[in-house]
Scaffold this active site. Structure first.
Site, short mmCIF file in Angstrom:
data_model
loop_
_atom_site.label_atom_id
_atom_site.label_comp_id
_atom_site.label_asym_id
_atom_site.label_seq_id
_atom_site.Cartn_x
_atom_site.Cartn_y
_atom_site.Cartn_z
N GLY A 70 27.21 -32.54 -15.66
CA GLY A 70 28.36 -31.98 -14.96
C GLY A 70 28.97 -30.78 -15.65
O GLY A 70 28.67 -30.48 -16.81
N HIS A 361 -7.17 13.67 2.59
CA HIS A 361 -7.17 12.26 2.95
C HIS A 361 -8.44 11.54 2.48
O HIS A 361 -9.46 12.13 2.22
CB HIS A 361 -7.02 12.11 4.46
CG HIS A 361 -7.88 13.04 5.26
ND1 HIS A 361 -7.68 14.39 5.29
CD2 HIS A 361 -8.95 12.80 6.04
CE1 HIS A 361 -8.59 14.95 6.06
NE2 HIS A 361 -9.39 14.01 6.52
#
Length: 460
Positions: A70, A361
Site C-alpha cells: 500500500g 527512384h
C-alpha cells in the site's frame, strides 16, 4: 499494465511516465532531495533514472519497498530510510507524488510546495470529478466544511460514493508528523493495505489543520493503470505539445493525428501533414515541410527541406532545401546534403550524399560517399557485402566523386571508386575502379537473332 515492464517505465510522449513527474519536480525545485520508492523491476527503474540525460543534475536516491503493501507502507519505507531520516532531522517538508501521473504540471507542484504553517500537519490536493469511480472520496464536516477523512472506493458507503471531490494521492507533509503517523497506520480495510489517505483523519484527531489545494484541471491528475489509460493520457499530452508548437509558428494540418515527442525541436514555419510521427531528438529547421505518414526518429532536417509522404528515417541528417521521398528510407548515419534529391523507394544507409546530388527512384546506397552534383539513375545498387571481412569490416565502401553520371540499373561492387566527372553506361556492373572523366561500360554485348522469337511461341 499486463507487461513485464514496470508501469512507470511505459512511455508517453517519447519518455517513461516517471520521467514526466521527475522533470516537473526539477523545474520547480532543482536542488530538492528526491527519494524514489522502487519495488517490482527496481533494477530497470534505477538504470533508467541514472542513464537519462534529461534527469542529470537531480539529487535522487532510491528506496526499496520489498513488499507492496500500500501507499502508506511505501511512504513508511521512505521515512525509515537514510533519506527519510535526513528529512526529519532537517525538519524539511515532504512532498509525496505518485510516479504514474505524467500530466502533472509544474504549477501544481509549485503551489503544493508553498510553506505549511505551524498548525498545519499536511496539505492535501483534491479535485472534483464528474465520474469519481476508483478514487478516494474527500469527506467533509459539511458540504464545504473542513476535511474529516478520505475514504477509499472499496471502503466507501453508497452515500460516500456519491461524493465527487476526490483525493489525488498528492500531499505535502510536515516530516515529523509524517514519521510518527506512519507508524500508527492500520491495514484493517477491504484491501488489507496501509493507506496514506488515513493520515488525514490522524491529523484531524490530533487537532492539526489539514490544508486543501483544490485543483480545477482534472486532466492534470489523470493516472495510468492500464494500456487504455496510457493511450488516453498520451492523447492529452500530445495535444498539449502540438498546441504549444502551434503557438510558436508550426502549422499542423491535422494536429489530432500528428504525434510529436516532448524531446522534438521545431522551428517557425514548419508544416506537418496528417499522420506524421516525430520522435526522439528530431529537429526540424525553419520552413520545413513534412508530408503525410512520415516517421522521423532522431533526425536533423535543415531549413526549407521537404520530406514527402511515407518516408521513414532514423539517426539521419537531411540538409537545407533537400527533397526526400516519397516513400524513401533513410537508415542510421544517412547524411543527405543541401539541395540533394532522394527519390521514391530509395534506401540510404551509412552514406553521405553530396550537395545537389540526385538519387533517383528504386535505388540502394549503402556504406558510400557520394560527391556533389552527382546523378544516380533509377535502380542503382551499391553491392557492399560479400560475406568477407576486409580490414575488420564486413561492409565495403563505395566512393563516387563529384559530377559523376550513373545511368539506370547500375551496380557498384564495393570496394570501388568512381572518379570525378566519370560517365557510367546504363546496365553496367562495376567491379573495377573508374578513373576521372572515364566512360565505363560493363555489360554483355547485345546479340539479336532475327526471327528467333517464333521458336519460343511454338513451344507455348
Amino acid at each position: 499494465m499486463l507487461s513485464p515492464l514496470p508501469k512507470v517505465l511505459h512511455e508517453m510522449g517519447g519518455k517513461p511516465l516517471l520521467f514526466h513527474v521527475l522533470k516537473q519536480v526539477h523545474l520547480v525545485a532543482p536542488h530538492a532531495s528526491v527519494g524514489v520508492v522502487v519495488g517490482h523491476g527496481r533494477e530497470q527503474v534505477e538504470t533508467f533514472v541514472r542513464s537519462e540525460p534529461g534527469l542529470k543534475g537531480m539529487n535522487i536516491e532510491f528506496i526499496l519497498q520489498s513488499e507492496q503493501r500500500g501507499t502508506g507502507h511505501a511512504a513508511r519505507c521512505a521515512l525509515d530510510s537514510a533519506w527519510g531520516e535526513a528529512r526529519v532531522r532537517e525538519k524539511a517538508p515532504v512532498l509525496v507524488l505518485p510516479g504514474d501521473l505524467p500530466l502533472i504540471s509544474s504549477d501544481l507542484i509549485r503551489q503544493m510546495l508553498a510553506p505549511l504553517n505551524k498548525r498545519q500537519a499536511l496539505r492535501l490536493l483534491t479535485c472534483e470529478l464528474p465520474e469519481p469511480t476508483g478514487y478516494g472520496r474527500v469527506v467533509r464536516r459539511a458540504k464545504s466544511g473542513p476535511v474529516l477523512r478520505i475514504v477509499e472506493e472499496k471502503d466507501a458507503s453508497p452515500k460516500e460514493k456519491d461524493i465527487r471531490e476526490v483525493a489525488a494521492s498528492i500531499y505535502l507533509f510536515q516530516s515529523g508528523f509524517l514519521q510518527v503517523s506512519l507508524r500508527r497506520l492500520s491495514n484493517l480495510n477491504a484491501q488489507g493495505e496501509y493507506y496514506l489517505t488515513d493520515l488525514v483523519s490522524h491529523a484531524v484527531k490530533a487537532k492539526k489543520e489539514v490544508d486543501v489545494l483544490r485543483w480545477k484541471v482534472a486532466e492534470d491528475l489523470r493516472g495510468v493503470n492500464d494500456p487504455w489509460e496510457l493511450a488516453q493520457a498520451s492523447q492529452i499530452m500530445n495535444e498539449r505539445i502540438n498546441r504549444a508548437w502551434s503557438r510558436k509558428g508550426v502549422k499542423f494540418i491535422d494536429p489530432w493525428t500528428t504525434r510529436v515527442d516532448v524531446t522534438v525541436q521545431l522551428e517557425e514555419g514548419v508544416t506537418l501533414y496528417p499522420g506524421t510521427i516525430l520522435m526522439g531528438t528530431t529537429r526540424l529547421g525553419k520552413g520545413v515541410t513534412i508530408g503525410s505518414q512520415v516517421v522521423l526518429k532522431n533526425v536533423w532536417v535543415g531549413d526549407h527541406a521537404t520530406v514527402k509522404t511515407g518516408t521513414v528515417a532514423e539517426q539521419a541528417r537531411i540538409g537545407e532545401q533537400a527533397q526526400v521521398g516519397p516513400y524513401a528510407h533513410l537508415r542510421p548515419d544517412a547524411d543527405v546534403g543541401a539541395k540533394a534529391k532522394i527519390g521514391n523507394f530509395v534506401e540510404i544507409k551509412n552514406s553521405k550524399i553530396g550537395e545537389s546530388t540526385s538519387v533517383a527512384h528504386l535505388s540502394y546506397v549503402g556504406d558510400a560517399e557520394v560527391g556533389r552534383n552527382v546523378n544516380i539513375g533509377c535502380g542503382f545498387v551499391t553491392c557492399n557485402f560479400d560475406g568477407r571481412i576486409i580490414d575488420g569490416k564486413k561492409k565495403h565502401k563505395t566512393i563516387i566523386e563529384d559530377e559523376v553520371f550513373l545511368g539506370s540499373d547500375c551496380q557498384a561492387v564495393a570496394p570501388l571508386r568512381i572518379g570525378k566527372g566519370a560517365f557510367i553506361a546504363s546496365g553496367s556492373t562495376l567491379t573495377e575502379n573508374v578513373g576521372p572523366g572515364d566512360l565505363a561500360i560493363a555489360r554483355s554485348r547485345q546479340v539479336n537473332k532475327p526471327g528467333y522469337a517464333k521458336k519460343f511461341r511454338k513451344s507455348e
